[in-house]
Design a protein around this motif. Sequence first.
Motif, short mmCIF file in Angstrom:
data_model
loop_
_atom_site.label_atom_id
_atom_site.label_comp_id
_atom_site.label_asym_id
_atom_site.label_seq_id
_atom_site.Cartn_x
_atom_site.Cartn_y
_atom_site.Cartn_z
N LEU A 67 0.83 -1.21 0.00
CA LEU A 67 0.00 0.00 0.00
C LEU A 67 0.87 1.26 0.00
O LEU A 67 0.60 2.22 -0.73
CB LEU A 67 -0.92 0.00 1.23
CG LEU A 67 -2.14 -0.92 1.17
CD1 LEU A 67 -2.88 -0.89 2.50
CD2 LEU A 67 -3.07 -0.52 0.03
N VAL B 5 -4.48 10.17 3.19
CA VAL B 5 -3.69 8.97 3.50
C VAL B 5 -2.71 9.21 4.65
O VAL B 5 -2.20 8.25 5.22
CB VAL B 5 -2.94 8.41 2.27
CG1 VAL B 5 -3.93 7.94 1.22
CG2 VAL B 5 -1.99 9.43 1.70
N ILE B 6 -2.44 10.47 4.99
CA ILE B 6 -1.46 10.71 6.07
C ILE B 6 -2.14 10.90 7.42
O ILE B 6 -1.57 10.55 8.46
CB ILE B 6 -0.54 11.90 5.70
CG1 ILE B 6 0.45 11.46 4.62
CG2 ILE B 6 0.24 12.39 6.91
CD1 ILE B 6 1.19 12.56 3.97
N ILE B 7 -3.37 11.40 7.41
CA ILE B 7 -4.05 11.66 8.69
C ILE B 7 -4.06 10.44 9.62
O ILE B 7 -3.81 10.58 10.82
CB ILE B 7 -5.48 12.20 8.45
CG1 ILE B 7 -5.38 13.65 8.00
CG2 ILE B 7 -6.32 12.12 9.71
CD1 ILE B 7 -6.70 14.22 7.56
N PRO B 8 -4.34 9.22 9.11
CA PRO B 8 -4.38 8.08 10.05
C PRO B 8 -3.10 7.91 10.86
O PRO B 8 -3.12 7.26 11.90
CB PRO B 8 -4.61 6.88 9.13
CG PRO B 8 -5.26 7.44 7.93
CD PRO B 8 -4.69 8.81 7.74
N PHE B 9 -1.99 8.50 10.42
CA PHE B 9 -0.74 8.47 11.19
C PHE B 9 -0.97 8.96 12.62
O PHE B 9 -0.33 8.47 13.55
CB PHE B 9 0.31 9.33 10.47
CG PHE B 9 1.50 9.65 11.32
CD1 PHE B 9 2.50 8.71 11.51
CD2 PHE B 9 1.63 10.89 11.92
CE1 PHE B 9 3.60 9.00 12.28
CE2 PHE B 9 2.73 11.19 12.70
CZ PHE B 9 3.71 10.24 12.89
N GLY B 10 -1.88 9.93 12.77
CA GLY B 10 -2.09 10.51 14.09
C GLY B 10 -3.15 9.79 14.90
O GLY B 10 -3.39 10.15 16.05
N ILE B 11 -3.79 8.80 14.31
CA ILE B 11 -4.89 8.13 15.00
C ILE B 11 -4.36 7.22 16.10
O ILE B 11 -3.36 6.53 15.92
CB ILE B 11 -5.69 7.27 14.00
CG1 ILE B 11 -6.35 8.17 12.95
CG2 ILE B 11 -6.74 6.42 14.70
CD1 ILE B 11 -7.38 9.10 13.50
N ILE C 229 -12.60 1.03 15.71
CA ILE C 229 -13.31 1.19 14.44
C ILE C 229 -13.29 -0.11 13.64
O ILE C 229 -14.31 -0.53 13.09
CB ILE C 229 -12.69 2.34 13.61
CG1 ILE C 229 -12.90 3.69 14.33
CG2 ILE C 229 -13.31 2.39 12.22
CD1 ILE C 229 -12.23 4.85 13.67
N PHE D 4 -3.08 -1.87 8.95
CA PHE D 4 -2.58 -1.03 7.85
C PHE D 4 -2.90 0.44 8.06
O PHE D 4 -2.14 1.32 7.69
CB PHE D 4 -3.17 -1.51 6.50
CG PHE D 4 -4.46 -0.82 6.11
CD1 PHE D 4 -4.42 0.37 5.37
CD2 PHE D 4 -5.70 -1.32 6.50
CE1 PHE D 4 -5.60 1.02 5.03
CE2 PHE D 4 -6.86 -0.67 6.15
CZ PHE D 4 -6.82 0.49 5.41
N TRP D 5 -4.08 0.71 8.67
CA TRP D 5 -4.62 2.07 8.64
C TRP D 5 -3.70 3.07 9.32
O TRP D 5 -3.30 4.06 8.74
CB TRP D 5 -6.01 2.08 9.29
CG TRP D 5 -6.79 3.33 9.02
CD1 TRP D 5 -6.89 3.98 7.83
CD2 TRP D 5 -7.55 4.06 9.96
NE1 TRP D 5 -7.70 5.07 7.96
CE2 TRP D 5 -8.13 5.15 9.27
CE3 TRP D 5 -7.84 3.91 11.32
CZ2 TRP D 5 -8.95 6.08 9.88
CZ3 TRP D 5 -8.67 4.83 11.92
CH2 TRP D 5 -9.22 5.91 11.22
N LYS D 6 -3.32 2.77 10.55
CA LYS D 6 -2.47 3.71 11.29
C LYS D 6 -1.03 3.71 10.78
O LYS D 6 -0.35 4.73 10.83
CB LYS D 6 -2.49 3.38 12.79
CG LYS D 6 -1.58 4.32 13.60
CD LYS D 6 -1.64 4.05 15.07
CE LYS D 6 -0.56 4.79 15.83
NZ LYS D 6 -0.58 6.25 15.71
N THR E 54 0.47 2.45 7.69
CA THR E 54 0.94 2.64 6.32
C THR E 54 1.50 4.04 6.07
O THR E 54 2.50 4.18 5.36
CB THR E 54 -0.19 2.30 5.32
OG1 THR E 54 -0.63 0.98 5.59
CG2 THR E 54 0.31 2.37 3.89
N LEU F 276 3.35 6.11 7.68
CA LEU F 276 4.78 6.28 7.99
C LEU F 276 5.64 5.62 6.92
O LEU F 276 6.61 6.21 6.42
CB LEU F 276 5.10 5.69 9.37
CG LEU F 276 6.57 5.67 9.76
CD1 LEU F 276 7.15 7.07 9.78
CD2 LEU F 276 6.77 4.99 11.10
#
Lengths: 297, 274, 358
Positions: free
Chosen positions: A95, A117-123, A131, A173-175, A177, A179
């Motif tokens: 991905l 695609v970058i926002i989930p980095f902070g989740i 979720i 993958f969500w958080k 990918t 990085l």
Amino acid sequence: MHIRMHMDSEFSGIRERRFKITRKYLVYVLFALPAIAYVIGLSIIPAITVVYQSFLVAGKFSLYNYSVLPSYGLYASIGNTLIVSVGALLIQLILALAIAMVMMKPFAGSKIFSSIVIIPFGISTIVSAFIFSLIFTNVGGFANGVLVAFGFKPVVWFSSSISDLGVVMFSDFWKNTPLVALILYGGLSSVSPTLYEAASVDGAGAFKRFTHITLPAIAPLISIALLVRGVSEFNIFALPLVLIGYHPLILNTLIYENYSTLATRPISYAAATVLLLIIMAYSIFVLKIGGAKQYAK
Amino acid sequence: MPNKTNPLIYIVVLALALLFFYPFWVLFLIAFEPTKLTFGLIYPLQFPLEITLTNIVNSFNQVDLLGPLMRSLEVAFIVGGLALLLGIPAGYGIAKLTARISNKIIAFLFIINMMPGLVIAIPISLYFYSAHLENTVLGVALAQELVVLPLTVFIIMGGFRSLPRDLENQARVDGAPLSSTFARVLLPLIRVPILIAFILSWMTSWDEFTYAFIVAPIVPTDSTFPVALYNYVTRDLPLQSATFALVATVPVIVLVVVFQKYLKGQYLSGGLIG
Amino acid sequence: MNVKMKYENVYKYYKSSKILNKLDLEIYDGEFLVILGPSGTGKTTLLRVTVGIEDLTAGKIIMDGVDISKLPPNKRNIAMVFQNYALYPNMTAYQNIAFPLKMARKPRSEIKKKVSEISETLKIAEVLEKNVTLLSGGQKQRVALARALVRDPKIFLLDEPLSNLDARVRVVARSELKKIQKELGHTFVYVTHDQSEAGSLSDRVAILRSGRIEQIGTYEELLDEPRSTWVGDFIGDHPMNFINGEKFGLPKGTLGFRDSWATIGDGEISGTVELCQLGEESYHIQCSIDSSGANQDIDYGEGENSSEASTGTGNFRRSTVGVRSSKKYAVGDRIRFHLDKFNVYDPEGKLIESVNAK
């Protein structure tokens, strides 16, 4: 005689000042010392404590904790940890490579795309786990909602150990990918575009350009990503805890399950030592294979 | 080829964007749709037919959301502040050493960072128990500090290294003592790395679960929001959890969007690149 | 002349390399001293140990009778302009210039007055409120100079401050720098590898070689009486010519002369020797040299009017011998010239005597 004395005093002066130079460096080391001491105190000492405690039974050295580990599900949990880690790494690499390559191209909405695609980095991992627990509900759930809407049959996600592990490895993958994508993107942007143009002129097709230019350029970065992410992958804890609980076990849930009961705490130390060994072995493996040169820098 | 946009790319872009956006969408649906359209259906719809604030309002009344969020806030600011307090001198000192020595120190810090969190968290919680730090804001912050410190030191060292060497010398020649050199010349010039290091530390702490979970275990009102959220999830309170997740995620989204241009691979993977 | 600053047995070792190696030097009050030397001879290091941002390995630096070699830089009251100016990029030009005064805890009104005075002198009053990163190279150099001048230090150190300017600005800046120094009467120590700067700026020039002072004196003294063949070779628009002295009935050693010290008599071209073409404009001629009654063929390369570059024939210490001439010579011409002045060096390259043959 007079000359000799003069020489002596001259050289003792030099020696004294040399000492002063190292003292100057010492000042800089002192600046760094609190941070270094903090890290050593709160990680190396605890790690040594864990390893030490794992060899103690009633205050005496013993391998007992290790000998009973298999009956607590050690082998299965090692296998499961490896399956989840390798699978999750592969999903994230593929991905991330897709994202990084897409981000190299100009297209309308590229800014919004990179934000998404970058926002989930902070989740928070725990939010992500929550979720995905809603998405992959056995009965109903949003994943099945999508499948049914497109006319497919719903899937019972948590039906076997393998499918359980599959859900964990996918959900990760969500958080994580973003990085990997950022690391690979850094590598791709360092490749000169003229290289691609030259290759096109020389008649290299898209596939050849990928295997001959892109891959070699980002190979060291892939090994960095494998190191950084791989180690964290062995450490995933919140995600399996929320999604699958203690069945099937992975190493971290095995450690925690036994830690929370006082009687089995030494077992958890032994399992933690095993995890420590696996992570060290993995790091050395990745560094030797690919990243050694980069790392040395 | 590099100058033309291949229409195929939009298919890939759309697929990836949907994949990464979908989990947000699910959170949104759970939080803002009436339950009859989410948990009330076997196969929940993908588009909201009705929007309501009832879930959120009820959740706020039913469980203590603000307590854990405030604690998370306290912890995150302590972690960020302590990271700078330790990281700025360390970054300065390490930047001043020869490259050979400083690279070794940085590598050491990152190797330490690879220690499994759970392995370290367990003995730390035992130390903290004897130091009466268990279940305290400070205890959680001190444990999480370990996670953020290496990256902070690395980013700030990079900042100091990027400054012209003679700037500090000039300040000393101009009669400035070390404190003024820092306050008036050096620190203002590395404010961006300092800000990035602080934001990353803050975010890491805000999201961190393992250390918080072990050091401040499940007493929802006493723990940070990830631990409290975990508690609500395991007690099968999805509406409250969704509200919690939503409220806790908004600040992080804002931070990532605002500081997106500073989030670079070589920063985040630490000293391992270059 | 009062001695402002004195270096005694100064050593600076960095690891195993000796950057400053038993350096002794006296700097007079109010003089413009240029430290000249090829790169890597420790010029910048000399300034850095003087100002205190690097420690001495051994030795003393005495300023106004006080040993300052162990004081931290902020206690020495020495100003320095770094090669890259080291302006604080987070500040305006005004804030940069005011910084040393602020550090000295001067009252606000005094700071304001001094900054505006010095910026008038240096003609940067109109850019004071600009951030220094927006200034031109020349303006940056002036701001750096203003920051050094504003605080009235005991001595000024300048590390190639003009080298970052383009050629035209540099010539203007050079003459202004000299003017300012004379007006204010400050002691300037100016490091450069540029001889034309040394020639036009200096009261005295100190030649630095391998970490010690090889020779010190006015630029003209250095040109006329280089104390060693090394200095003669280093200083001047063209290197000094060296030929084996024994050929002229001198004791064993070297005869050195500048191209301007040689005159070519009219109609003294005689004979033919082979000659090689070096390039479009430059070729060398074999010619006779007439001095102390001895004749010797030497290689002589010619550009337009003056000359340099040729290969030697083994008789000469240097392979290049240059002589000024307004005349064009053809390939194969044989010329004869006369030396008005020359220096005699011993086999180790030390000056024995300076001969004025006129």
